[in-house]
Design an enzyme around this catalytic site. Structure first.
Site, short mmCIF file in Angstrom:
data_model
loop_
_atom_site.label_atom_id
_atom_site.label_comp_id
_atom_site.label_asym_id
_atom_site.label_seq_id
_atom_site.Cartn_x
_atom_site.Cartn_y
_atom_site.Cartn_z
N ASP A 21 -37.30 -17.77 50.72
CA ASP A 21 -38.21 -18.17 50.09
C ASP A 21 -39.58 -18.18 50.80
OD1 ASP A 21 -40.11 -19.56 48.46
OD2 ASP A 21 -39.06 -21.51 48.57
N ASN A 23 -42.75 -18.26 49.54
CA ASN A 23 -43.94 -19.20 49.43
C ASN A 23 -43.62 -20.76 49.45
OD1 ASN A 23 -42.64 -18.97 47.17
ND2 ASN A 23 -44.15 -18.22 45.91
N ASP A 25 -41.62 -22.28 47.18
CA ASP A 25 -41.53 -23.03 46.07
C ASP A 25 -40.19 -23.28 45.51
OD1 ASP A 25 -40.61 -20.38 45.49
OD2 ASP A 25 -41.96 -20.02 43.71
N ASP A 29 -37.74 -15.13 47.03
CA ASP A 29 -38.61 -13.91 46.37
C ASP A 29 -38.62 -12.74 46.83
OD1 ASP A 29 -40.27 -14.53 48.59
OD2 ASP A 29 -40.82 -16.41 47.52
N ASP A 98 -29.30 -4.28 39.24
CA ASP A 98 -28.50 -4.98 38.44
C ASP A 98 -28.81 -4.48 37.10
OD1 ASP A 98 -26.26 -6.43 37.65
OD2 ASP A 98 -26.59 -7.75 39.28
N ASP A 203 -23.59 -4.74 34.74
CA ASP A 203 -22.78 -6.11 34.14
C ASP A 203 -21.88 -5.88 33.19
OD1 ASP A 203 -23.02 -9.00 35.03
OD2 ASP A 203 -23.15 -9.19 32.91
N GLU A 258 -19.12 -3.24 36.49
CA GLU A 258 -18.65 -4.39 36.75
C GLU A 258 -17.27 -4.49 35.89
OE1 GLU A 258 -18.83 -9.25 37.18
OE2 GLU A 258 -19.63 -7.98 35.73
N HIS A 331 -21.73 -12.90 43.91
CA HIS A 331 -22.29 -14.25 43.55
C HIS A 331 -21.51 -14.93 42.56
CE1 HIS A 331 -22.88 -11.32 40.45
NE2 HIS A 331 -23.44 -12.11 39.57
N ASP A 332 -20.18 -14.49 42.05
CA ASP A 332 -19.51 -15.03 41.21
C ASP A 332 -18.11 -15.70 41.78
OD1 ASP A 332 -20.96 -14.38 38.93
OD2 ASP A 332 -19.91 -12.54 38.51
O1 TEU Z 1 -19.61 -11.64 35.32
C1 TEU Z 1 -18.71 -11.11 34.60
C2 TEU Z 1 -17.42 -12.19 34.60
O2 TEU Z 1 -16.92 -12.18 33.80
C3 TEU Z 1 -17.03 -13.16 35.82
O3 TEU Z 1 -17.03 -12.58 36.82
C4 TEU Z 1 -17.55 -14.42 35.60
O4 TEU Z 1 -18.43 -14.80 36.34
C5 TEU Z 1 -16.34 -15.36 35.90
O5 TEU Z 1 -15.35 -15.03 35.11
C6 TEU Z 1 -16.73 -16.85 35.53
O6 TEU Z 1 -15.94 -17.56 36.10
C7 TEU Z 1 -21.14 -10.86 35.13
C8 TEU Z 1 -21.62 -11.43 36.12
O7 TEU Z 1 -21.55 -11.03 37.41
C9 TEU Z 1 -21.99 -13.08 36.06
O8 TEU Z 1 -22.76 -13.52 37.19
C10 TEU Z 1 -22.51 -13.32 34.61
O9 TEU Z 1 -22.57 -14.90 34.47
C11 TEU Z 1 -21.78 -12.83 33.51
O10 TEU Z 1 -21.58 -11.18 34.13
C12 TEU Z 1 -22.63 -12.63 32.44
O11 TEU Z 1 -23.49 -11.77 32.44
#
Ligand code: TEU
Length: 570
Positions: A21, A23, A25, A29, A98, A203, A258, A331-332
Site C-alpha cells: 500500500d 499511499n 489508504d 495499489d 486475471d 477464472d 483455472e 488467493h483461494d
Molecule cells: O475460484 C473458483 C472456485 O471455485 C474456488 O477456488 C473457490 O474459491 C472455492 O471453492 C471457495 O471455497 C475463482 C477465483 O479464484 C475465486 O477467488 C473467486 O471467488 C471465484 O472464482 C469466483 O469468481
C-alpha cells in the site's frame, strides 16, 4: 507466431489488495507493486499474474467486475497500469491479467440494462429463466447450487424471473451461447493485448458452457448440485477455439485456465497443443489431500498417496501433449506450511522448502503466490468478524444455521479459509508489517508479523526465500527440469515422494521425506552416479553431505521434511 515463452517462465501471483500500500489508504495499489518489482525479479520470477485490478464493487474482492476496461480507483489509474506494464517489461517480467468472464458483477452496465426491462437486448447476455410455480410459491428454475452455498438462482425483483449465479448473487453468469457476448469478450481480451499484456489467467473457465434446456440435477453423487450441467459443458472446446482463433493466437501469449473439477479427458483436451484451446490449466487435486471430498473446510489427516495422484496425474496427462502448471498456494487457499498435517511452528522452514522442491521440480510452469517464497504462515484469526471473505461467512452461517456451535463452525472455517492468504503481506517488523505507514488495512494483518516476515526470512540463516532462488535457478541451468519426462518412484511409500525428470540422457532425481519422522529411503538407482544440487538441510551454509547407510550406500536417511535434488549428467 507463438514463441511459447511460458515453458521457461516462473509466474509470481499478486493479490493487489494486500501486496503493498504506497499511499497508506489501507489498500494495496499499483504504485506499491512497482516498488517491489525488483524483489520479484530477484527471486527468479519471469512473469506476474495480477488478481483482478478492474473496477469492481468487491462483493468477491475483484472477482465481480463492473468494467473490464477500467482500473479500479483504489489500485490507481490506467496511466499507473500502463507504467506498471512498462516497468515489468523493462525487467523482463511478463504481465498476465486475471480474466473473470464466467460472470460479471451485477453492477456491470450490461446487467443493469438486462434487468431494467424484459425487452432489453442485454437480457440475453445473462441466463434468465422463469421460476417454477409450486403451490403458492415461485421456486428457482432448477435445483442447481452456487459454489458459495445456497441456490444458484436469484429472483429479479418481484418478477417471476430468476438469473443464474454460480458464485455470489452479485456475480451473474454470462450467457456464452449469445454470439454478442463472445464478441464483447474477444474485444476485451484484445483491448488488453493491445495494451501490451502477455497473457491471461481465466477464472473458472470450464463453467462457461451450460447444458440446455435448464434441468434439475437428480444424480446423487454430484460434487455440487447441477455440476454435471455446468462443468465441462458441451460447447466448451468450441468456445475456447473461438477465443484462441480471434484473440490468443494473434499474440505471443500465454493462457492458463483455472478449472473447476474437470474430467480427466476434458482436462487433457483443453491443453492439447494441436487443439488450439488453452496453453495450460491449473489442477488442484493434490490440494484436496487434507480435506474431505474436495470440501476445503472439512479437515482430514494428510494423505500422501492422494497428493501424489493429484500432483503426478496432470503432469503425465499433459506431457508430450501440451503444458502443465505447478501450484501450492493462491488467493483461494490457506498457506501451504499450515497444511498437509504439518506442524508449522516446528518445521516451517523445512516444510516450506520441501514443498517447494517437490512441487517446482515437476513438469509445468511454476506459480508462486505472494509471500509463499518466504514461508509466510496462516493468520491466527480470533473471530469470524475478522475475516473479510464472503465465503467464510456463507459457510459459517450455513453451519451455525444447521445448529452447529459457533466455536466449532469457526474452527472449520479457520481450517480452509481463503482469508489466510489474503491478509496484507508481512514485509518487515514495522507497523502493519511494512504493508503501509500504519493506516488500518482493509483486512487485518497477521499478528505474527514481528516474528515471521519477509525481511527476517531473507536475513535468516535458514531462509526460505534464498532456497527458492536456488531452486528456481535449477530450472534455468538444467534443461531437464523444464523439458524432462516425469517418472514417479515408490508410489506406495506413505512418507517419501520421489520422481525423476529425464531429458536427452540427463536426469534430475527429486526425493523428499513428507513426514516428521526420520525415514530411510531405498534409492532406486546407483546413487554414486549423482551429484547433489539442492538439499534443504544445511551445514555451515552448505548442503549437508547425505548420510548413506547399507552395503552399497544405496539407502538415504532423510530427516523430517528433508528434500534433495540430485543430478546425473552422462
Ligand atoms: O475460484 C473458483 C472456485 O471455485 C474456488 O477456488 C473457490 O474459491 C472455492 O471453492 C471457495 O471455497 C475463482 C477465483 O479464484 C475465486 O477467488 C473467486 O471467488 C471465484 O472464482 C469466483 O469468481
Amino acid at each position: 507466431m507463438k514463441s511459447r515463452w511460458y515453458k521457461n517462465a516462473v509466474v509470481y501471483q499478486i493479490y493487489p489488495f494486500s501486496f503493498m500500500d504506497s499511499n497508506n489508504d489501507g489498500f494495496g495499489d499499483i504504485e506499491g507493486i512497482i516498488s517491489k518489482l525488483d524483489y520479484i525479479r530477484n527471486l527468479g520470477a519471469t512473469a506476474i499474474w495480477f488478481s483482478p485490478l478492474y473496477k469492481s464493487p468487491d462483493y468477491d474482492y475483484g472477482y465481480d467486475v463492473s468494467d473490464y476496461k477500467a482500473i479500479d480507483e483504489k489500485f490507481g489509474t490506467m496511466e499507473d497500469f500502463d507504467r506498471l506494464v512498462r516497468e515489468c517489461h523493462r525487467r523482463d517480467l511478463k504481465v498476465i491479467m486475471d480474466m473473470v468472464i464466467n460472470h460479471t458483477s451485477t453492477e456491470h452496465p450490461w446487467f443493469k440494462e438486462a434487468i431494467s426491462s424484459p425487452d432489453s437486448p442485454y437480457r440475453d447476455y445473462y441466463i434468465i429463466r422463469k421460476g417454477r410455480i409450486e403451490g403458492a410459491n415461485v421456486i428457482p428454475p432448477s435445483n442447481w447450487e452456487s459454489t458459495f452455498t445456497g441456490s444458484a438462482w436469484e429472483r429479479i425483483g418481484d418478477s417471476d424471473d430468476f438469473y443464474l449465479h454460480l458464485f455470489c448473487k452479485e456475480q451473474a453468469d454470462l450467457n456464452w451461447e449469445n454470439p454478442d457476448v463472445r464478441r464483447e469478450i474477444i474485444d476485451i481480451l484484445n483491448f488488453w493485448f493491445e495494451k501490451g499484456v502477455d497473457g491471461f489467467r481465466f477464472d473458472v473457465f470450464n463453467m462457461f458452457s451450460k447444458v440446455y434446456p435448464i434441468q434439475d440435477d437428480t444424480s446423487k453423487d454430484s460434487f455440487q448440485k447441477g455440476a454435471p450441467y455446468y462443468v465441462d459443458g458441451p460447447r466448451m472446446h468450441e468456445f475456447l477455439k473461438e477465443l484462441n482463433e480471434k484473440s490468443f493466437s494473434l499474440y505471443d501469449s500465454f493462457t492458463v485456465g483455472e478449472s473447476f473439477h474437470p474430467s480427466e479427458e476434458a482436462a487433457r483436451d483443453y491443453v492439447r497443443e494441436e487443439n488450439g484451446e488453452l496453453d495450460a490449466i491449473f489442477s488442484f487435486g493434490h490440494l484436496d489431500s487434507d480435506n474431505i471430498g474436495g470440501k476445503k473446510f472439512f479437515p482430514k489427516p494428510f494423505d500422501l498417496l492422494q497428493f501424489k495422484d493429484g500432483f503426478f496425474n496432470p503432469q503425465r496427462a499433459a506431457y508430450g501433449e501440451g503444458w502443465n502448471t505447478l501450484v501450492l498456494e493462491n488467493h483461494d487457499n490457506p498457506r501451504c506450511v499450515n497444511r498437509f498435517s504439518i506442524n508449522a511452528a516446528k518445521y516451517r522452514y523445512e516444510a516450506a522448502t520441501m514443498l517447494a522442491a517437490v512441487t517446482y521440480m515437476g513438469f509445468g510452469t511454476p506459480f508462486i503466490y505472494m509471500g509463499q517464497e518466504a514461508g509466510l504462515v496462516n493468520c491466527d484469526f480470533k473471530k469470524i468478524d475478522e475475516m473479510m471473505d464472503p465465503v467464510s461467512h456463507f459457510v459459517y452461517d450455513l453451519m451455525t444455521g444447521y445448529g452447529m456451535p459457533k466455536w466449532l463452525a469457526f474452527r472449520f472455517i479457520k481450517y480452509g479459509a481463503r482469508d489466510h492468504s489474503r491478509v496484507p503481506i508481512a514485509w518487515d517488523d514495522s507497523a502493519n508489517g511494512g504493508f503501509n505507514d500504519g493506516h488500518a488495512p482493509w483486512q487485518c494483518v497477521n499478528p505474527k508479523y514481528p516474528e515471521i516476515n519477509i525481511k527476517k526470512d531473507i536475513e535468516s540463516e535458514k531462509s526460505v526465500y534464498r532456497f527458492y532462488r536456488k531452486l528456481l535457478r535449477i530450472r534455468k541451468t538444467h534443461e531437464e527440469a523444464v523439458m524432462g519426462e516425469i517418472q514417479e518412484y515408490d508410489h506406495e511409500n506413505r512418507r517419501v515422494i520421489a520422481y525423476s525428470r529425464t531429458y536427452q540422457g540427463k536426469k534430475l532425481f527429486i526425493c523428499a521425506n513428507f513426514s516428521k519422522h526420520t525415514t530411510i529411503y531405498n534409492f532406486p538407482d546407483e546413487l554414486s552416479k549423482y551429484k547433489i544440487v539442492l538439499n534443504n538441510y544445511q551445514v555451515d551454509g552448505r548442503p549437508a553431505r547425505l548420510p548413506f547407510v547399507g552395503k552399497k550406500g544405496q539407502k538415504l536417511i532423510l530427516k523430517p521434511y528433508q528434500a534433495i535434488v540430485l543430478s546425473y549428467q552422462p
